[in-house]
Design a protein around this motif. Structure first.
Motif, mmCIF file in Angstrom:
data_model
loop_
_atom_site.group_PDB
_atom_site.id
_atom_site.type_symbol
_atom_site.label_atom_id
_atom_site.label_comp_id
_atom_site.label_asym_id
_atom_site.label_seq_id
_atom_site.Cartn_x
_atom_site.Cartn_y
_atom_site.Cartn_z
ATOM 1 N N ILE A 217 1.950 10.094 -0.047
ATOM 2 C CA ILE A 217 1.846 9.644 -1.121
ATOM 3 C C ILE A 217 2.826 9.995 -2.265
ATOM 4 O O ILE A 217 3.216 9.168 -3.048
ATOM 5 C CB ILE A 217 0.286 9.889 -1.662
ATOM 6 N N ARG A 218 2.952 11.445 -2.332
ATOM 7 C CA ARG A 218 3.992 12.029 -3.467
ATOM 8 C C ARG A 218 5.285 11.387 -3.233
ATOM 9 O O ARG A 218 6.119 11.086 -3.976
ATOM 10 C CB ARG A 218 4.040 13.704 -3.260
ATOM 11 N N GLU A 219 5.863 11.361 -1.765
ATOM 12 C CA GLU A 219 7.119 10.857 -1.409
ATOM 13 C C GLU A 219 7.146 9.472 -1.906
ATOM 14 O O GLU A 219 8.421 9.058 -2.373
ATOM 15 C CB GLU A 219 7.426 11.150 0.040
ATOM 16 N N CYS A 220 6.115 8.561 -1.699
ATOM 17 C CA CYS A 220 6.565 7.225 -1.762
ATOM 18 C C CYS A 220 6.241 6.717 -3.087
ATOM 19 O O CYS A 220 6.673 5.708 -3.364
ATOM 20 C CB CYS A 220 5.566 6.442 -0.735
ATOM 21 N N THR A 221 5.554 7.376 -4.158
ATOM 22 C CA THR A 221 5.211 7.249 -5.483
ATOM 23 C C THR A 221 5.834 7.920 -6.415
ATOM 24 O O THR A 221 5.776 7.378 -7.554
ATOM 25 C CB THR A 221 3.785 7.112 -5.443
ATOM 26 N N GLY A 222 6.198 9.037 -6.054
ATOM 27 C CA GLY A 222 6.783 9.996 -7.193
ATOM 28 C C GLY A 222 5.552 10.665 -7.869
ATOM 29 O O GLY A 222 5.637 11.344 -8.913
ATOM 30 N N LEU A 223 4.470 10.223 -7.759
ATOM 31 C CA LEU A 223 3.111 10.684 -8.440
ATOM 32 C C LEU A 223 3.015 12.474 -8.085
ATOM 33 O O LEU A 223 3.195 12.805 -6.994
ATOM 34 C CB LEU A 223 1.841 10.033 -8.041
ATOM 35 N N ARG B 33 -6.096 4.836 -0.592
ATOM 36 C CA ARG B 33 -5.860 4.896 -1.961
ATOM 37 C C ARG B 33 -4.818 3.730 -2.417
ATOM 38 O O ARG B 33 -3.950 3.407 -1.231
ATOM 39 C CB ARG B 33 -5.159 6.263 -2.305
ATOM 40 N N VAL B 34 -5.039 3.355 -3.561
ATOM 41 C CA VAL B 34 -3.994 2.077 -3.983
ATOM 42 C C VAL B 34 -3.294 2.544 -5.317
ATOM 43 O O VAL B 34 -3.963 3.181 -6.116
ATOM 44 C CB VAL B 34 -4.979 0.847 -4.327
ATOM 45 N N VAL B 35 -1.893 2.597 -5.265
ATOM 46 C CA VAL B 35 -1.057 2.876 -6.563
ATOM 47 C C VAL B 35 -0.524 1.726 -6.945
ATOM 48 O O VAL B 35 0.762 1.478 -6.313
ATOM 49 C CB VAL B 35 -0.221 3.879 -6.034
ATOM 50 N N PRO B 36 -0.958 0.868 -7.849
ATOM 51 C CA PRO B 36 -0.508 -0.339 -8.186
ATOM 52 C C PRO B 36 0.856 -0.353 -8.773
ATOM 53 O O PRO B 36 1.788 -1.112 -8.231
ATOM 54 C CB PRO B 36 -1.533 -1.010 -9.057
ATOM 55 N N GLY B 37 1.188 0.767 -9.625
ATOM 56 C CA GLY B 37 2.453 0.805 -10.154
ATOM 57 C C GLY B 37 3.602 0.920 -9.189
ATOM 58 O O GLY B 37 4.725 0.638 -9.733
ATOM 59 N N ALA B 38 3.360 1.516 -7.868
ATOM 60 C CA ALA B 38 4.523 1.852 -6.999
ATOM 61 C C ALA B 38 4.289 0.759 -5.879
ATOM 62 O O ALA B 38 5.047 0.786 -4.656
ATOM 63 C CB ALA B 38 4.315 2.925 -6.346
ATOM 64 N N ASP B 39 3.449 -0.308 -6.070
ATOM 65 C CA ASP B 39 3.073 -1.526 -4.799
ATOM 66 C C ASP B 39 2.773 -0.784 -3.600
ATOM 67 O O ASP B 39 3.578 -0.766 -2.645
ATOM 68 C CB ASP B 39 4.049 -2.298 -4.638
ATOM 69 N N PHE B 40 1.918 0.465 -3.505
ATOM 70 C CA PHE B 40 1.880 1.429 -2.481
ATOM 71 C C PHE B 40 0.318 1.295 -2.192
ATOM 72 O O PHE B 40 -0.580 1.514 -3.254
ATOM 73 C CB PHE B 40 2.271 2.616 -2.852
#
Length: 444
Positions: A334-340, A304-311
């Motif tokens: 993912i929840r902890e690192c991105t806040g999603l 998975r890639v979360v561009p808004g969190a550079d994750f």
């Protein structure tokens, strides 16, 4: 983030022989590995270990196609037949099937055709000849139905226009420019690394049936990679198409196009994307998320890639309950690192609604698998009938009780391998025309 401890605990809880995970977060790479790559040899899994990444390969093939688009060698909405004159399918619809249709799994022909056309460099040309017998699933462009065969065709397109094999194009146009060092495209390359073996069945027996056909390599049959290489690939997309050293592989416009929704995926997503882009699965997680999963006999990959969190996160394992590993380890990270607000996997209601099941009862079949659907106490009994090839990969016939979930979607009453299976029926003329669980299986 104690990634190592969490991975060890989750793998142990879900019977996973070996796994490796890589996470890019807050500007650094964090890696962990656990268990063994092969239960028969006891070789330890490390972050350098390479796993079969399965269908995650499809995004790499899509990127190769999009490079051709940027160079003016391919147009997305031109028929594939313009580039591969010998491309044909059984119902004669090939003149309507475009490159975009293949990238978005909307071509309409049988997708699970794993014909072994040999190990030679002409294997994709031979596969094209074999596809002339590919059966009809749905009208071109009408529906999403996951299609491995379509990506084998895209691999043939890349090979033809590059004048080299798909593997050579991958090395020269993606892997080498990215700086990937732990990736293999053929079995004889994989043995140069600490390569994972698949483990299947309740006893996690080592899978010994050999490699999948090279003809399906562009769809995901033969690629191995360490999770960090998938993270490296994902970071190229968050950087607008450039590698870590600044080498440009794709334009920012192309990267945006690949992440733009092209088709809805019917039903309850679970682990599957809610929509599909040009090669990418796209997820409705309260912010932009894209990626792709993959599986081969006894091996699984989640990316998975979360561009808004550079994750970026990638994890691979070689057996056990992979979805349990995802639910217990990956989604919380993912929840902890991105806040999603990453949604929980779907579960059945405590008291599922009773619905009229008559429109869904019947037999639904594709080339690799069939389902017999029968009414059962307000729900459905769905009997899986795998093909002989699927049986060699560890699939077994079984009957599962499904209860109503929402709309024309149903969910398994009991958890298996860490998740509740879902199935959606696509309706037509008062009764289900397809059973859809990533593939659209027509009513027989």
């Amino acid at each position: 983030m104690d990634l190592q401890k969490r991975l060890d605990e989750a793998a142990r809880a879900h019977g996973v022989p070996g796994a490796a995970v890589a996470v890019w977060t807050r500007g650094e790479l964090v890696e962990a590995a656990t268990g063994v790559v092969n239960a028969n040899t006891g070789v330890e899994t490390t972050p350098d270990s390479v796993f079969q990444v399965g269908s995650t390969t499809k995004v790499w093939t899509a990127a190769l196609v999009m490079q051709l688009v940027e160079e003016g060698l391919v147009e997305l909405d031109r028929p594939v037949k313009d580039y591969l004159p010998e491309f044909a399918v059984a119902d004669g619809s090939e003149s309507a099937i475009t490159v975009r249709h293949l990238l978005t799994h909307t071509g309409g022909f049988d997708g699970d055709l794993f014909e072994d056309t040999g190990r030679g460099d002409d294997c994709l040309d031979k596969y094209l000849a074999y596809l002339t017998g590919a059966g009809h699933v749905h009208p071109v462009g009408e529906l999403f139905s996951y299609c491995n065969a379509g990506f084998a065709v895209l691999g043939a397109l890349v090979a033809r226009l590059r004048g080299k094999t798909w593997e050579q194009a991958m090395r020269e146009h993606l892997l080498d420019p990215l700086g990937a060092t732990h990736a293999a495209l053929l079995p004889e390359e994989a043995v140069l690394y600490r390569a994972a073996a698949g483990h299947i069945g309740p006893d996690n027996a080592v899978y010994t049936k050999g490699e999948l056909p090279r003809s399906n390599a562009p769809a995901g049959s033969t690629m191995y990679a360490a999770p960090r290489e998938l993270v490296r690939f994902g970071r190229m997309f968050t950087a607008g198409g450039t590698a870590e050293d600044g080498t440009r592989l794709l334009s920012a416009e192309t990267v945006a196009a690949m992440r733009t929704p092209q088709v809805e995926v019917p039903g309850v997503s679970g682990m599957l994307g809610d929509r599909w882009g040009l090669g990418f699965e796209l997820f409705d997680w309260g912010g932009e998320v894209f990626g792709h999963d993959g599986g081969t006999p006894g091996q699984s990959t989640f990316w998975r890639v979360v561009p808004g969190a550079d994750f970026v996160i990638a994890i691979s394992c070689n057996g056990g309950a992979f979805f349990g590993l995802i639910n217990d380890l990956v989604l919380p990270v993912i929840r902890e690192c991105t806040g999603l607000a990453v949604p929980e996997s779907p579960v059945p209601a405590e008291q599922p609604a009773r619905v009229d099941t008559a429109p869904y009862v019947g037999r639904y079949a594709g080339p690799m698998i069939a389902y017999e659907v029968a009414a059962a106490d307000g729900g459905l009994d769905v009997t899986l009938i795998p093909s002989e090839l699927m049986r060699t990969m560890g699939a077994e016939g079984k009957t599962t009780r499904f209860v109503h979930y929402a709309g024309d979607s149903f969910i398994a009453a009991e958890v298996e391998d860490g998740m509740y299976e879902t199935a959606t029926f696509v309706m037509g003329d008062g009764k289900a025309a397809y059973l859809h669980n990533s593939r659209a299986l027509p009513r027989a």
